[in-house]
Write a protein that holds these residues in place. Structure first.
Motif, short mmCIF file in Angstrom:
data_model
loop_
_atom_site.label_atom_id
_atom_site.label_comp_id
_atom_site.label_asym_id
_atom_site.label_seq_id
_atom_site.Cartn_x
_atom_site.Cartn_y
_atom_site.Cartn_z
N PRO A 1 -6.18 -2.56 5.03
CA PRO A 1 -5.04 -3.07 5.78
C PRO A 1 -5.42 -3.17 7.25
N LYS A 2 -4.68 -3.94 8.01
CA LYS A 2 -5.09 -4.22 9.37
C LYS A 2 -3.88 -4.35 10.29
N ASP A 3 -3.96 -3.74 11.49
CA ASP A 3 -2.98 -4.02 12.52
C ASP A 3 -3.09 -5.48 12.93
N LEU B 1 3.49 0.44 4.84
CA LEU B 1 3.17 -0.23 3.59
C LEU B 1 2.38 -1.53 3.80
N TYR B 2 2.66 -2.24 4.90
CA TYR B 2 1.92 -3.48 5.19
C TYR B 2 2.24 -3.90 6.61
N TYR C 1 0.84 -1.20 0.00
CA TYR C 1 0.00 0.00 0.00
C TYR C 1 0.88 1.25 0.00
N TYR C 2 0.65 2.18 -0.97
CA TYR C 2 1.47 3.39 -1.11
C TYR C 2 0.65 4.67 -0.94
N GLY C 3 -0.57 4.51 -0.41
CA GLY C 3 -1.42 5.70 -0.31
C GLY C 3 -0.85 6.78 0.59
#
Length: 990
Positions: free
Chosen positions: A302-304, A252-253, A211-213
């Motif tokens: 995405p998730k912790d 990013l992840y 993820y690059y948002g």
């Protein structure tokens, strides 16, 4: 080399993947350069080539060089003005490295004007199936290709003997041919990105699946997409590449999260969205991070994982770098504690200031450079609305159908603000600030710092922050204060902070201000129920609590109360206690805003901390110059805005040199309270005035006692020495008045002086010039007649610090005429002072004008008074027997005034006077007895008549002459008649 914290300076590295069968790299010598005639210590440019350790390369080991380029000089050198060129002497080796050798070596993004800079890059030689001796040279050139510095390294490439058991080597003929034909050889990276990242978990097949948002919207990030990240990881300097990955990987992840449920990635590996309603979907395309609770909506996140912190750091506590604990605060030093020292003199309105009055103001405020030891205990909510705007709105639309405001602080931006705060903390707090961060999210609470949860070591804190997931939690908010409660317990144990001491080893724990800071985005209003939430209660050593809300709200109303923080800040209307001991900051929605809010909280803690430092025995002193009188009774003193004149000791003491020393003892002054001394002055009446007149001599000072050593006195000087422009004012007296007759002359210069020859008209002017040093300008003396017309030539003198000598009074001779009889001839001496031009350093730019004063001298032309003639008798051989003899003298005029007189005189008698009103010739005839004989006529006691005026018995007399004519005879004893006969004298006077 200038050190910059964080990632604010990047070292650009260039790599080329090469292999050498066997290479030995001996140390080489440096080529001659344009600066080779300089001693090494004087050349500010330097290049160093460092080969890999051992300088021996065998088999497939790559041969590499580290190249360092630096500048350290006295000039600010822009790196745009220099560039690097590299050369390999072997043609084949050079051709294989052609692309890299042609690249710009210096980083164009970090061009600065530092007096020192350094950059480095690395060259790795390719694998070559040839044997060659070569030389690698690096040259630093300026814009005109002049060589500033250079270095070279010799190396040898040897063919590797083939292993008989190994498969044959590929033929390099095709590659060589392609180079010879001009085709570009494909370059290989130094390494694969997985050398830095490791194998990505959860079947993530490439960097493009991350993820690059967040970084894509961050202009300060070193990359914004997968390609840019890959370039850094594979081609960047290894240390730099690892640092970039270490800082940004958890934006990013989340490699810790592998189960399903909760939140998932944006897209499935194939780019589509997973749905249970599509059983034909390829099972391998199922997103590992799928959110099954929201699968029907098509939203993925995405998730912790189990913890948002991937690197818990140890609670390192160090002694403060600077400071001694005094009255509860750390004091760095007692030097220069006053700031904004300012001295002014006003008003200065040029010629309009007719009273020539001024007020000298001295102001200074103490800034005691004190730091209150502080602990900031953060509890940070990491729910969905702190991810980013896109996904926060996705979640909000599912919960209550409303989107959040476009103004929202994501966890990513919060992390960046914390990085900024770490830099600021290290620079400004010197270890006196302690940080603890706890986090609460779905399913549990966690702490960034291991037990006992606090550290003042910024490098460790940065490492921990790097490992903080910035995705946030996509679930509803669940409050669990376990980590906060545990941290508060540890905070109450003094032994946890035994290393937190000042520079003398004294514990600062008991003097610390300990506060909690609650941070979080506002949850949707539908989730808030009466009594369902509450602020964590502060207890023990905690003093107060602050709140930061990180978004503006939901729906159309941006200021609605949507958070438990909002209600708490409004007085606990939903059953929560208010932020009644600290501040509540709403709408903190940007990185910069969060950074500034953290600084504001720290500043608020410093302001509200008890035991505010004070400075003692504060004394302000100034010496007013001799040109001014101090109005002692009107001196005023202020502390802050309060008039404290009646409470302080003010003295104004005259000095032998005419100056006045003014002293004000302010006593004890609180920190940041400005002291202000107001000294009214007036130019002395004897001072002529001028432009550029300084109000003080020497340097005004503020002195005070130290806090660390109260027996030591410190003094600071006011640098301002204001000058004012004093209107010119001086007095001139009148000269003498004299009377002359027609034909007589007098010099006006003599009439400007009194009878003792001292200057009279200009006395006051010249005394002022000699007394007051700050008179600067030009003095002009000029005589003028009754019509104001100049007569004679002027005299001029320049007055400055080198000379205060006035001009001489000019000479001009006036002669009386018959036509002037009865007239008064009036002349005036014009005395002009022209002040010097206003100087640049003079505060006021309102100059004062020249001034001219006059003193008069009067010449009276009078008719000559009537002459007076007296007759005296003398017997030249007189004795007492002749005392009664009398003689008749006749006086008749031959011309001029009509005179016919006779007088009888004894020896030594003098007659009354005969008045002469015009030029007259008198005939003097004595009637003698026979016993006497005539001797002569003489002039005695004469004013205006010389002896030459006597011709026999005749004498010339004029107006204005006052003479005594003596008629001489002697006794001869001729017996013609008796001397005792009476003689009747008849005396007629007309």
């Amino acid at each position: 080399m200038k050190i910059v914290k964080g990632f604010h300076r990047k070292i650009l590295a260039f790599f080329l993947l090469t292999s050498v069968i066997a290479a030995s790299i001996p140390l080489g010598s440096t080529y001659a350069t344009a600066t080779s005639d300089l001693p090494e210590s004087e050349n500010p440019y330097h290049i160093e080539i460092v080969p890999d350790a051992g300088n021996t390369y065998e088999g497939d080991t790559q041969a590499g060089f580290d190249i360092k380029v630096s500048y350290s000089g006295v000039d600010a050198v822009q790196k745009e003005t220099v560039h690097l060129e590299t050369v390999i002497s072997d043609a084949v080796t050079a051709s294989l490295n052609a692309e890299v050798l042609s690249e710009e070596r210096l980083n164009p993004l970090e061009l600065t004007a530092d007096l020192e800079w350094e950059e480095s890059y690395r060259l790795v030689l390719p694998k070559l199936e040839i044997k060659t001796d070569a030389d690698y040279m690096v040259m630093l050139k300026d814009g005109e290709d002049n060589i500033l510095a250079s270095a070279n390294q010799k190396f040898t490439v040897e063919k590797l003997e083939a292993d008989p058991a190994a498969p044959p080597l590929e033929d390099a003929t095709a590659e060589t041919a392609s180079l010879e034909s001009g085709e570009k050889l494909t370059a290989y990276s130094l390494r694969n990105y997985t050398d830095i990242t490791g194998i990505l978990p959860n079947k993530i097949s490439g960097l493009d699946k991350l993820y690059y948002g967040s970084v894509g919207n961050d202009p300060t990030a070193p990359f914004h997409d997968a390609d840019a990240l890959k370039d850094i990881l594979e081609n960047g300097d290894e240390a730099y590449a690892r640092a970039v990955w270490r800082k940004y990987q958890y934006d990013l992840y989340d490699p810790n999260y592998s189960s399903r449920g909760g939140c998932g990635p944006l897209l499935t590996p194939s780019g589509g969205k997973y749905s249970e309603n599509k059983p034909s979907q390829n099972p391998e395309d199922r997103p590992d991070y799928a959110d099954e609770l929201l699968a029907s909506t098509g939203h993925e996140y995405p998730k912790d994982g189990d913890s948002p912190f991937h690197a818990n750091i140890r609670p390192q506590i160090d002694a403060v770098k600077e400071g001694t604990i005094v009255n509860g605060a750390l004091v760095e030093n007692d030097e220069s504690v006053f700031e904004d020292l300012e001295k002014t003199a006003s008003p200065d309105t040029g010629d309009a200031n007719t009273n020539r009055e001024y007020t000298v103001d001295l102001k200074a405020a103490p800034n005691l450079k004190q730091i209150k030891p502080t602990v900031l205990l953060f509890q940070i909510q990491t729910s969905w609305q702190m991810f980013d705007l896109l996904h926060a709105n996705d979640r909000a639309s599912l919960v209550n159908g409303n989107e959040v405001s476009a103004e929202l602080l994501s966890l990513y931006e919060m992390k960046q603000a914390f990085f900024d705060f770490m830099d600021w903390m290290e620079e400004n707090t010197d270890g006196s600030l302690m940080i603890g961060i706890t986090n609460f999210q779905h399913g549990g609470t966690h702490s960034l710092v291991d037990r006992p949860y606090f550290t003042n070591e910024t490098n460790s804190m940065l490492e921990g922050l790097y490992g903080w997931d910035s995705f946030g939690d996509c679930e509803h908010i669940h409050y669990a204060n376990t980590a906060l409660a545990n941290a508060m317990k540890e905070l109450n144990i003094a032994s946890n902070f035994s290393n937190w001491v000042d520079n003398r080893g004294t514990s600062i724990y008991d003097n610390a201000e300990m506060v909690s800071v609650i941070v979080g985005g506002a949850c949707e209003a539908a989730d808030l129920k009466e009594g369902s939430t509450s602020l964590p209660e502060i207890s023990g050593v905690l003093k107060r609590q602050y709140g930061i809300r990180t978004n503006k709200g939901t729906g159309a109303v941006s200021n609605d109360m949507i958070s438990w923080m909002d209600y708490a800040a409004q007085g606990g209307k939903k059953g929560s206690p208010a932020f009644d001991t600290g501040a509540y900051y709403k709408d903190v929605v940007t990185r910069e805003g969060f950074f500034n809010t953290l600084k504001s909280i720290y500043a608020d803690v410093q302001t509200k901390a008890p035991n505010i430092q004070k400075v003692t025995n504060v004394t302000v002193e100034d010496t007013i110059t001799d040109e001014f009188d101090v109005k002692t009774s009107e001196i005023k003193a202020f502390v802050g805005d309060k008039d404290v004149t009646s409470q302080v000791a003010v003295t104004a003491e005259k000095q032998e040199d005419g100056t006045t020393k003014v002293t004000c003892d302010f006593g004890t002054v609180e920190n940041e309270k400005e002291v202000h001394l107001q000294i009214p002055v007036q130019a002395k009446s004897g001072f002529i005035g001028s432009n550029n007149v300084y109000t003080n001599t020497g340097e005004p000072t503020v002195s005070y006692n130290g806090r660390i050593d109260s027996n030591k006195t410190y003094t600071q000087k006011f640098e301002d020495t204001p000058a004012v422009n004093v209107p010119v004012k001086f007095g001139i007296a009148d000269g003498q008045t004299v009377s002359i007759e027609p034909g007589e002359s007098v010099d006006l210069a003599d009439l400007a002086k009194d009878t003792n020859g001292n200057s009279l008209i200009t006395k006051a002017m010249e005394e002022s010039l000699g007394k007051y040093a700050q008179t600067e300008g030009t003095v002009i003396y000029q005589w003028v007649d009754s019509k104001g017309q100049p007569v004679g030539d002027p005299t001029t003198a320049a007055i400055d610090s080198n000379s205060h000598t006035p001009p001489v009074i000019p000479s001009y001779v006036v002669t009386g005429t018959e036509q002037d009889i009865g007239s008064d001839l009036t002349y005036k001496l014009q005395v002009t002072f022209i002040p010097a031009e206003v100087k640049d350093e003079t505060t006021s730019k309102n100059p004062v004008s020249r001034q001219t004063q006059t003193g008069k001298a009067v010449i009276q032309i009078a008719q000559t008074q009537a002459g007076k003639v007296y007759i005296r008798k003398s017997i030249d051989n007189y004795d007492a027997s002749l005392r009664d003899d009398e003689f008749m003298v006749k006086i008749n005029s031959i011309s001029g005034t009509a005179v016919s007189s006779q007088v009888v005189l004894k020896h030594d008698d003098t007659s009354g006077y005969i008045e002469i009103t015009e030029p007259t010739v008198l005939n003097i005839e004595e009637i003698l007895p026979m016993e006497y004989s005539f001797v002569k006529i003489s002039i005695e006691d004469s004013t205006g008549a010389p002896a030459s005026d006597i011709q026999g018995s005749r004498i010339e007399v004029d107006r204005g002459e006052n003479i005594t004519i003596t008629v001489h005879n002697k006794y001869t004893w001729n017996p013609f008649f008796h001397t005792f006969d009476s003689i009747m004298n008849v005396f007629e006077h007309k």
